[in-house]
Design an enzyme around this catalytic site. Sequence first.
Site, PDB file in Angstrom:
ATOM      1  N   LYS A  24      -0.857  12.061  -6.141  1.00 58.63           N
ATOM      2  CA  LYS A  24       0.291  12.883  -6.321  1.00 58.63           C
ATOM      3  C   LYS A  24       1.577  12.269  -6.387  1.00 58.63           C
ATOM      4  O   LYS A  24       1.791  11.460  -5.367  1.00 58.63           O
ATOM      5  CB  LYS A  24       0.195  14.053  -5.028  1.00 58.63           C
ATOM      6  CG  LYS A  24       1.265  14.992  -5.465  1.00 58.63           C
ATOM      7  CD  LYS A  24       0.946  16.385  -4.804  1.00 58.63           C
ATOM      8  CE  LYS A  24       1.876  17.531  -5.242  1.00 58.63           C
ATOM      9  NZ  LYS A  24       1.359  18.864  -5.015  1.00 58.63           N
TER      10      LYS A  24
ATOM     11  N   VAL B  52      -0.476  15.442 -10.170  1.00 65.22           N
ATOM     12  CA  VAL B  52      -1.456  14.815  -9.461  1.00 65.22           C
ATOM     13  C   VAL B  52      -2.607  14.035 -10.479  1.00 65.22           C
ATOM     14  O   VAL B  52      -2.770  14.936 -11.647  1.00 65.22           O
ATOM     15  CB  VAL B  52      -2.417  15.856  -8.609  1.00 65.22           C
ATOM     16  CG1 VAL B  52      -3.323  15.022  -7.656  1.00 65.22           C
ATOM     17  CG2 VAL B  52      -1.596  16.785  -7.900  1.00 65.22           C
TER      18      VAL B  52
ATOM     19  N   PHE C 150       6.384  20.003  -7.341  1.00 64.30           N
ATOM     20  CA  PHE C 150       7.104  19.043  -7.160  1.00 64.30           C
ATOM     21  C   PHE C 150       6.567  17.747  -7.952  1.00 64.30           C
ATOM     22  O   PHE C 150       7.227  16.693  -7.761  1.00 64.30           O
ATOM     23  CB  PHE C 150       7.389  18.525  -5.786  1.00 64.30           C
ATOM     24  CG  PHE C 150       8.275  19.626  -5.123  1.00 64.30           C
ATOM     25  CD1 PHE C 150       7.692  20.683  -4.350  1.00 64.30           C
ATOM     26  CD2 PHE C 150       9.659  19.528  -5.058  1.00 64.30           C
ATOM     27  CE1 PHE C 150       8.343  22.042  -3.895  1.00 64.30           C
ATOM     28  CE2 PHE C 150      10.451  20.768  -4.693  1.00 64.30           C
ATOM     29  CZ  PHE C 150       9.644  21.643  -3.758  1.00 64.30           C
ATOM     30  N   GLY C 151       5.607  17.749  -8.846  1.00 63.11           N
ATOM     31  CA  GLY C 151       5.109  16.623  -9.448  1.00 63.11           C
ATOM     32  C   GLY C 151       3.630  16.842  -9.823  1.00 63.11           C
ATOM     33  O   GLY C 151       3.179  17.836  -9.658  1.00 63.11           O
TER      34      GLY C 151
ATOM     35  N   ASP D  93      -1.835  27.440   4.035  1.00 64.37           N
ATOM     36  CA  ASP D  93      -1.754  28.542   3.129  1.00 64.37           C
ATOM     37  C   ASP D  93      -2.800  28.769   2.387  1.00 64.37           C
ATOM     38  O   ASP D  93      -3.155  28.166   1.051  1.00 64.37           O
ATOM     39  CB  ASP D  93      -0.840  28.090   2.116  1.00 64.37           C
ATOM     40  CG  ASP D  93      -0.162  29.180   1.380  1.00 64.37           C
ATOM     41  OD1 ASP D  93       0.892  29.248   0.614  1.00 64.37           O
ATOM     42  OD2 ASP D  93      -0.502  30.214   1.481  1.00 64.37           O
TER      43      ASP D  93
ATOM     44  N   LEU E 285      -4.792  15.597 -13.049  1.00 62.47           N
ATOM     45  CA  LEU E 285      -5.862  16.608 -12.561  1.00 62.47           C
ATOM     46  C   LEU E 285      -5.026  18.097 -12.338  1.00 62.47           C
ATOM     47  O   LEU E 285      -5.436  18.938 -12.238  1.00 62.47           O
ATOM     48  CB  LEU E 285      -5.987  16.251 -11.157  1.00 62.47           C
ATOM     49  CG  LEU E 285      -7.072  15.063 -11.177  1.00 62.47           C
ATOM     50  CD1 LEU E 285      -7.298  14.441  -9.805  1.00 62.47           C
ATOM     51  CD2 LEU E 285      -8.441  15.320 -11.817  1.00 62.47           C
ATOM     52  N   GLY E 286      -3.726  18.072 -12.136  1.00 64.59           N
ATOM     53  CA  GLY E 286      -2.809  19.347 -11.863  1.00 64.59           C
ATOM     54  C   GLY E 286      -1.567  19.045 -12.032  1.00 64.59           C
ATOM     55  O   GLY E 286      -0.995  18.056 -11.730  1.00 64.59           O
ATOM     56  N   ARG E 287      -0.756  20.097 -12.071  1.00 62.49           N
ATOM     57  CA  ARG E 287       0.796  20.063 -12.084  1.00 62.49           C
ATOM     58  C   ARG E 287       1.138  20.950 -10.925  1.00 62.49           C
ATOM     59  O   ARG E 287       0.971  22.015 -10.959  1.00 62.49           O
ATOM     60  CB  ARG E 287       1.174  20.802 -13.499  1.00 62.49           C
ATOM     61  CG  ARG E 287       1.583  19.579 -14.465  1.00 62.49           C
ATOM     62  CD  ARG E 287       1.873  20.262 -15.862  1.00 62.49           C
ATOM     63  NE  ARG E 287       0.427  20.525 -16.497  1.00 62.49           N
ATOM     64  CZ  ARG E 287      -0.296  19.432 -16.790  1.00 62.49           C
ATOM     65  NH1 ARG E 287      -0.465  18.277 -16.569  1.00 62.49           N
ATOM     66  NH2 ARG E 287      -1.430  19.952 -17.417  1.00 62.49           N
ATOM     67  N   GLY E 288       1.896  20.347 -10.177  1.00 61.18           N
ATOM     68  CA  GLY E 288       2.537  21.115  -8.926  1.00 61.18           C
ATOM     69  C   GLY E 288       3.822  21.442  -8.972  1.00 61.18           C
ATOM     70  O   GLY E 288       4.645  20.645 -10.095  1.00 61.18           O
TER      71      GLY E 288
HETATM   72  O1  LIG Z   1       0.521  18.263  -2.418  1.00 57.30           O
HETATM   73  C1  LIG Z   1      -0.481  18.348  -1.716  1.00 57.30           C
HETATM   74  C2  LIG Z   1      -1.742  18.975  -2.011  1.00 57.30           C
HETATM   75  C3  LIG Z   1      -2.147  18.744  -3.375  1.00 57.30           C
HETATM   76  C4  LIG Z   1      -3.503  18.367  -3.593  1.00 57.30           C
HETATM   77  C5  LIG Z   1      -3.538  18.197  -4.845  1.00 57.30           C
HETATM   78  C6  LIG Z   1      -4.495  17.932  -5.586  1.00 57.30           C
HETATM   79  C7  LIG Z   1      -4.717  18.537  -6.985  1.00 57.30           C
HETATM   80  C8  LIG Z   1      -5.880  18.432  -7.540  1.00 57.30           C
HETATM   81  C9  LIG Z   1      -7.112  17.847  -6.888  1.00 57.30           C
HETATM   82  C10 LIG Z   1      -8.458  17.403  -7.227  1.00 57.30           C
HETATM   83  C11 LIG Z   1      -8.999  17.619  -8.248  1.00 57.30           C
HETATM   84  N1  LIG Z   1     -10.360  17.304  -8.775  1.00 57.30           N
HETATM   85  C12 LIG Z   1     -10.485  17.936  -9.806  1.00 57.30           C
HETATM   86  C13 LIG Z   1     -11.795  17.769 -10.698  1.00 57.30           C
HETATM   87  C14 LIG Z   1     -11.679  18.589 -11.931  1.00 57.30           C
HETATM   88  C15 LIG Z   1     -10.768  18.969 -12.317  1.00 57.30           C
HETATM   89  C16 LIG Z   1      -9.472  19.262 -11.597  1.00 57.30           C
HETATM   90  C17 LIG Z   1      -9.543  18.516 -10.210  1.00 57.30           C
HETATM   91  N2  LIG Z   1      -8.440  18.194  -9.551  1.00 57.30           N
HETATM   92  N3  LIG Z   1      -9.032  16.516  -6.317  1.00 57.30           N
HETATM   93  N4  LIG Z   1      -8.004  16.378  -5.256  1.00 57.30           N
HETATM   94  C18 LIG Z   1      -6.815  17.158  -5.641  1.00 57.30           C
HETATM   95  C19 LIG Z   1      -5.433  17.208  -5.045  1.00 57.30           C
HETATM   96  N5  LIG Z   1      -2.387  18.642  -5.310  1.00 57.30           N
HETATM   97  N6  LIG Z   1      -1.591  18.809  -4.325  1.00 57.30           N
HETATM   98  N7  LIG Z   1      -0.648  18.018  -0.253  1.00 57.30           N
HETATM   99  C20 LIG Z   1       0.336  17.776   0.344  1.00 57.30           C
HETATM  100  C21 LIG Z   1       1.862  17.934   0.035  1.00 57.30           C
HETATM  101  C22 LIG Z   1       2.692  17.241   0.750  1.00 57.30           C
HETATM  102  C23 LIG Z   1       2.445  16.620   1.774  1.00 57.30           C
HETATM  103  C24 LIG Z   1       1.196  16.381   2.331  1.00 57.30           C
HETATM  104  F1  LIG Z   1       0.770  15.791   3.420  1.00 57.30           F
HETATM  105  C25 LIG Z   1       0.105  17.007   1.522  1.00 57.30           C
END
Ligand SMILES: O=C(Cc1cc(-c2ccc3c(-c4nc5ccccc5[nH]4)n[nH]c3c2)n[nH]1)Nc1cccc(F)c1
Length: 271
Positions: free
Chosen positions: A37, A22, A19-20, A131, A14-17
């Site tokens: 993630k 998703v 640190f890794g 943030d 779904l995405g590239r952060g």
């Molecule tokens: O790292 C993240 C936040 C995070 C959320 C996500 C993330 C990225 C994408 C999505 C999506 C998502 N839905 C989609 C639908 C269509 C296209 C792309 C999509 N991405 N849903 N939930 C997500 C969640 N990446 N990183 N939180 C975090 C980090 C450290 C500790 C902690 F407690 C939380």
Amino acid sequence: KRWTTSDFDIGKPLGRGKFGHVYLAREKRSDHIVALKVLFKAQLQQSQVEHQLRREVEIQSHLRHPNILRLYGYFYDQKRVYLILEYAVRGELYKELQKCKYFSERRAATYVASLARALIYCHGKHVIHRDIKPENLLIGAQGELKIADFGWSVHTFNRRRTMCGTLDYLPPEMVESVEHDASVDIWSLGILCYEFLYGVPPFEAREHSETYKRIVQVDLKFPPKPIVSSSAKDLISQMLVKESTQRLALHKLLEHPWIVQNADPSGLYRG
Ligand SMILES: O=C(Cc1cc(-c2ccc3c(-c4nc5ccccc5[nH]4)n[nH]c3c2)n[nH]1)Nc1cccc(F)c1
């Protein structure tokens, strides 16, 4: 309950952060769709962010608000840490903003009001600010906004704590800091509101040094296009104030005429 990867069918990325990655995933027993993630321990170690991750997980797992992305749980194996996060059906807000160039006043006001409510909730729980910038915002199934903390931003409170080592020498208003965060949040919400309406942030410049100068001078200009109501400009001008104690308080923002007249009370933007 100890989760393992065998509890999930793992789908598309779904995405590239930083640190890794998703991934879309389905928990096998419940058929519940989540975002999984995957963070590499090696990378976390070399960037010394493990303690930060633990604090983030601790904070995020206790937050329950319709406009804050849920963290359902986490687990780890030899090499990786896995976060079980809420799946936001309509994806990333910044892609929406890129596609539409800028949002209507109704859409912008609806988003700003729901972010203000999420931040009031966080501050009420003495949780340091989140943030909020377009890259950290996702859209749920009904069009509602979800704050997801991608950034690993070292929040001002933590920076101050790590920077000074001890809180003993800090004056009350800095130790209190929630107030300080609140006013920081109003500033970034003002930046976000401007970017929703104009498609670009207010102090954008080619060079970082130029942007920095424009921020500290609050060199706020409203271009003639797209046409934006004076009420919206009035709200933004009350948020982007250099003196942090003079910025509009979050609960006052929800009473501003531009929000009252344009934001959908449900916080859902149905288009
Ligand atoms: O790292 C993240 C936040 C995070 C959320 C996500 C993330 C990225 C994408 C999505 C999506 C998502 N839905 C989609 C639908 C269509 C296209 C792309 C999509 N991405 N849903 N939930 C997500 C969640 N990446 N990183 N939180 C975090 C980090 C450290 C500790 C902690 F407690 C939380």
